[in-house]
Motif scaffolding. Structure first.
Motif, short mmCIF file in Angstrom:
data_model
loop_
_atom_site.label_atom_id
_atom_site.label_comp_id
_atom_site.label_asym_id
_atom_site.label_seq_id
_atom_site.Cartn_x
_atom_site.Cartn_y
_atom_site.Cartn_z
N PRO A 134 0.82 -1.21 0.00
CA PRO A 134 0.00 0.00 0.00
C PRO A 134 0.86 1.27 0.00
CG PRO A 134 0.02 -1.02 2.16
CD PRO A 134 0.78 -1.94 1.27
N VAL A 135 0.33 2.32 -0.62
CA VAL A 135 1.06 3.59 -0.71
C VAL A 135 0.42 4.58 0.26
CG1 VAL A 135 1.58 5.52 -2.24
CG2 VAL A 135 1.56 3.20 -3.14
N VAL A 136 1.26 5.31 0.99
CA VAL A 136 0.75 6.38 1.86
C VAL A 136 1.53 7.65 1.54
CG1 VAL A 136 0.32 7.15 4.21
CG2 VAL A 136 0.31 4.71 3.70
N VAL A 137 0.80 8.72 1.23
CA VAL A 137 1.46 9.99 0.94
C VAL A 137 0.83 11.06 1.83
CG1 VAL A 137 2.04 11.69 -0.82
CG2 VAL A 137 1.75 9.30 -1.47
N THR A 138 1.68 11.85 2.47
CA THR A 138 1.18 12.94 3.32
C THR A 138 1.53 14.29 2.70
OG1 THR A 138 1.56 11.58 5.27
CG2 THR A 138 1.27 13.92 5.65
N ILE A 139 0.52 15.16 2.60
CA ILE A 139 0.78 16.54 2.20
C ILE A 139 0.77 17.37 3.48
CG2 ILE A 139 -0.03 18.52 0.85
CD1 ILE A 139 -1.66 16.58 -0.85
N THR A 140 1.89 18.04 3.74
CA THR A 140 1.92 18.87 4.94
C THR A 140 2.26 20.30 4.54
OG1 THR A 140 2.88 19.11 7.14
CG2 THR A 140 4.36 18.33 5.43
N GLY A 141 1.80 21.25 5.34
CA GLY A 141 2.08 22.64 5.02
C GLY A 141 1.31 23.57 5.94
N ALA A 142 1.54 24.86 5.77
CA ALA A 142 0.97 25.88 6.65
C ALA A 142 -0.55 25.92 6.54
CB ALA A 142 1.55 27.24 6.27
N PRO A 143 -1.20 26.49 7.56
CA PRO A 143 -2.65 26.70 7.49
C PRO A 143 -3.00 27.52 6.25
CG PRO A 143 -1.76 27.41 9.64
CD PRO A 143 -0.61 26.99 8.82
N GLY A 144 -3.96 27.05 5.46
CA GLY A 144 -4.42 27.82 4.31
C GLY A 144 -3.51 27.78 3.09
N ILE A 145 -2.52 26.90 3.10
CA ILE A 145 -1.56 26.86 1.99
C ILE A 145 -2.12 26.11 0.77
CG2 ILE A 145 -0.33 24.70 2.53
CD1 ILE A 145 1.47 27.94 1.81
N GLY A 146 -3.18 25.32 0.99
CA GLY A 146 -3.80 24.62 -0.15
C GLY A 146 -3.66 23.11 -0.11
N LEU A 252 3.75 14.35 10.21
CA LEU A 252 3.47 12.92 10.39
C LEU A 252 4.69 12.08 10.00
CD1 LEU A 252 -0.20 12.59 9.06
CD2 LEU A 252 0.61 13.60 11.15
N ALA A 253 5.85 12.51 10.51
CA ALA A 253 7.11 11.87 10.11
C ALA A 253 7.19 10.41 10.55
CB ALA A 253 8.27 12.66 10.70
N CYS A 254 6.39 10.03 11.54
CA CYS A 254 6.49 8.66 12.05
C CYS A 254 5.50 7.71 11.41
CB CYS A 254 6.30 8.64 13.56
SG CYS A 254 7.51 9.65 14.41
N LEU A 255 4.80 8.15 10.38
CA LEU A 255 3.84 7.26 9.72
C LEU A 255 4.63 6.30 8.84
CD1 LEU A 255 0.81 7.12 9.94
CD2 LEU A 255 0.62 8.48 7.87
N SER A 258 5.42 6.27 4.87
CA SER A 258 4.74 7.39 4.20
C SER A 258 5.75 8.30 3.50
CB SER A 258 3.96 8.19 5.24
OG SER A 258 3.62 9.45 4.73
N ARG A 259 5.38 8.75 2.31
CA ARG A 259 6.17 9.78 1.63
C ARG A 259 5.55 11.12 1.97
NH1 ARG A 259 8.88 7.21 -2.61
NH2 ARG A 259 9.98 9.20 -2.79
N VAL A 260 6.38 12.12 2.17
CA VAL A 260 5.86 13.42 2.62
C VAL A 260 6.11 14.49 1.56
CG1 VAL A 260 6.03 15.21 4.38
CG2 VAL A 260 6.23 12.82 5.04
N LEU A 261 5.06 15.22 1.21
CA LEU A 261 5.21 16.36 0.32
C LEU A 261 5.01 17.63 1.14
CD1 LEU A 261 4.83 16.99 -3.12
CD2 LEU A 261 3.00 18.21 -1.98
N ARG A 262 6.06 18.46 1.19
CA ARG A 262 5.96 19.72 1.94
C ARG A 262 5.47 20.80 0.98
NH1 ARG A 262 8.84 20.24 6.57
NH2 ARG A 262 9.48 22.33 6.01
N LEU A 263 4.27 21.30 1.24
CA LEU A 263 3.67 22.27 0.33
C LEU A 263 4.06 23.69 0.77
CD1 LEU A 263 1.83 22.24 -2.13
CD2 LEU A 263 -0.12 22.51 -0.60
N LEU A 264 4.77 24.39 -0.11
CA LEU A 264 5.28 25.73 0.22
C LEU A 264 4.41 26.79 -0.45
CD1 LEU A 264 9.06 24.88 -0.26
CD2 LEU A 264 7.75 24.97 1.88
N PRO A 265 4.53 28.04 -0.04
CA PRO A 265 3.74 29.09 -0.70
C PRO A 265 4.12 29.16 -2.18
CG PRO A 265 4.81 29.93 1.28
CD PRO A 265 5.38 28.57 1.04
N PRO A 266 3.15 29.44 -3.04
CA PRO A 266 3.48 29.56 -4.47
C PRO A 266 4.42 30.76 -4.70
CG PRO A 266 1.22 30.27 -4.03
CD PRO A 266 1.74 29.68 -2.76
#
Ligand SMILES: Nc1ncnc2c1ncn2[C@@H]1O[C@H](COP(=O)(O)OP(=O)(O)OP(=O)(O)O)[C@@H](O)[C@H]1O
Ligand SMILES: [Mg+2]
Length: 433
Positions: A134-146, A252-255, A258-266
């Motif tokens: 199974p694949v697990v991907v986490t999108i993490t980022g600031a409040p309201g970043i999208g 969620l680094a301990c999941l 899981s692969r983590v995508l850090r979403l930054l401001p555009p």
């Protein structure tokens, strides 16, 4: 109840793939589970042994509806499972499970979704790479970043790869009352047709039943706005060909796995394109300097740009310059960035309130310093803590996306800076102290 659950689970497993010829396999599996021979099932149902044999061998493609009914009676399949069983027998596409549609819960996407080309491509590849397991991907980022907008946008795009079942749940980490995992499990089970009364009490049993529903199917699960790893772990489907997309303000680094995508401001150009998508591209093209000022005063934050764009869209007679000017006043900026249920201040509030008292204090003191960035030593003296302790607090703020950190100079010194709207938010708190 147990037999009922087992039957539902069986049908659920078979249903996504079941074609008419597979009805025979289902009858065979249910008969074996009930520990009956073909002759005994024939006796109980009043059908001929030959009819049952032909069915199980897949030689009878479309049994009569009455035949399916007699078999369901004899096998003790009732309720939701029975409807699904009979539906399979008639060869209708397995679009429903016990009268309910198979879960296809993805919400509508953002119609004016803009940009994020690299992120969309990366997520699509991760989710559909066909990796074993199974694949697990986490999108993490600031409040309201999208994060939510991106997750739903991508999930809708990859849906054909997970044609069986798509599940969606808002875990509500940033709301005042997050939804407990056991409640989410109950919701998923209800979506599979399990009656409320048949849902087990203990979350472990709920999770086990949930896993048996999704086992063997290509399932996509979107878990939006999770608190931490424990909040999502029991909701991860375990089968190969399954994928889970999680969004969270925490990394969620301990999941596990899981692969983590850090979403930054555009970047600037993309932020201007977002404003154009929300407020109208002609207006933005007509006043490029004002558009740039708005984008900067919104800290490139998509939520703030959405609010600014919505205000402009609601006032077609306004020049962009007028809004840029209103946003210049930092004491009023967050009030200007509120319209309908879009509220930048409330979004920042929920992150701020989740901090410890010492982290809240540090944030406000850092904001009192103004726009410039600071070294760890400067920050430590500003917040009046020994450097090591100060660094721990700063790390917590960075983890919560309320503080930016970068390396600078040859010595790779760490410099800390508040994101634009966090600074404005905390200045407000500071001036009210
Ligand atoms: N790429 C985009 N295109 C168009 N609109 C966007 C985009 N990214 C974000 N938005 C808009 O910005 C607002 C905030 O986005 P979203 O709710 O996805 O943020 P979030 O990171 O999930 O926030 P939170 O941490 O509060 O859950 C929404 O109105 C959303 O529609
Ligand atoms: Mg969100």
């Amino acid at each position: 109840v147990l037999a009922f659950r087992a039957a539902i689970s069986l049908v659920a497993k078979a249903a996504p793939h079941a074609l008419t010829s597979e009805f025979g396999s289902l009858v065979r599996a249910c008969r074996k589970r009930a520990r009956l021979t073909q002759a005994e099932l024939a006796d109980l149902s009043g059908l001929g042994v030959r009819t049952i044999r032909e069915l199980e061998l897949g030689r009878t493609m479309r049994p009569h509806r009455d035949t399916a009914g007699l078999l369901a009676d004899a096998l003790g399949i009732r309720g939701a499972a029975r409807e699904a069983f009979e539906r399979l027998a008639t060869g209708k596409p397995p679009a429903t499970l016990g009268g309910l549609p198979l879960p296809a819960q993805l919400p509508a996407g953002t119609p004016d979704f803009t940009g994020r080309v690299a992120e969309v491509a990366a997520l699509r590849t991760l989710l559909t790479s066909g990796r074993s397991g199974p694949v697990v991907v986490t999108i993490t980022g600031a409040p309201g970043i999208g994060k939510t907008a991106l997750a739903i946008h991508v999930a809708r795009q990859v849906r054909p790869s997970f044609a069986d079942i798509q599940l969606f749940a808002d875990l509500g980490a940033s709301s005042s009352v997050p939804t407990a995992t056991r409640e989410i499990l109950a919701g998923f089970l209800r979506a599979f047709g399990v009656d409320t009364g048949a849902i087990p009490e203990h979350w472990r049993e709920r999770a086990a039943l949930y896993r048996s529903f999704v086992a063997g199917s290509k399932v996509l699960v979107v878990l939006d706005d999770a608190i931490d790893e424990a909040h999502v772990r029991p909701l991860l489907p375990g089968g190969e060909g399954c994928a889970t997309l999680v969004t969270s303000r925490a990394a969620l680094a301990c999941l596990e796995g899981s692969r983590v995508l850090r979403l930054l401001p555009p970047a600037h150009d993309e932020a201007v394109r977002l404003l154009a998508a929300f407020a109208g591209s002609r207006r933005v093209a007509a006043e490029p300097a004002a558009a740039t000022a708005i984008v900067e005063r919104c800290g490139h934050l998509p939520l703030a740009l959405r609010a600014a764009g919505a205000r402009l869209a609601a006032r077609p007679h306004w020049l962009l310059g007028r809004l840029a000017l209103l946003l210049l006043d930092e004491t009023r900026r967050l009030d200007e960035l509120a319209i309908g249920d879009l509220e930048v201040r409330a979004t920042l509030d929920s992150s701020y309130k989740s901090l410890s008292e010492s982290a809240q204090r540090a944030l406000v003191l850092l904001a009192s310093r103004g726009q410039s960035d600071v070294s760890a030593e400067n920050a430590a003296s500003l917040i009046d803590l020994p450097v090591l302790e100060a660094e721990r607090v700063l790390d917590r703020l960075v983890d919560a996306w309320l503080l930016e950190v970068r390396q600078s100079g040859e010595a790779a010194e760490l410099r800390y800076r508040l994101p634009e709207l966090v600074r404005v938010y905390c200045r407000d708190l500071w001036s009210r102290q």
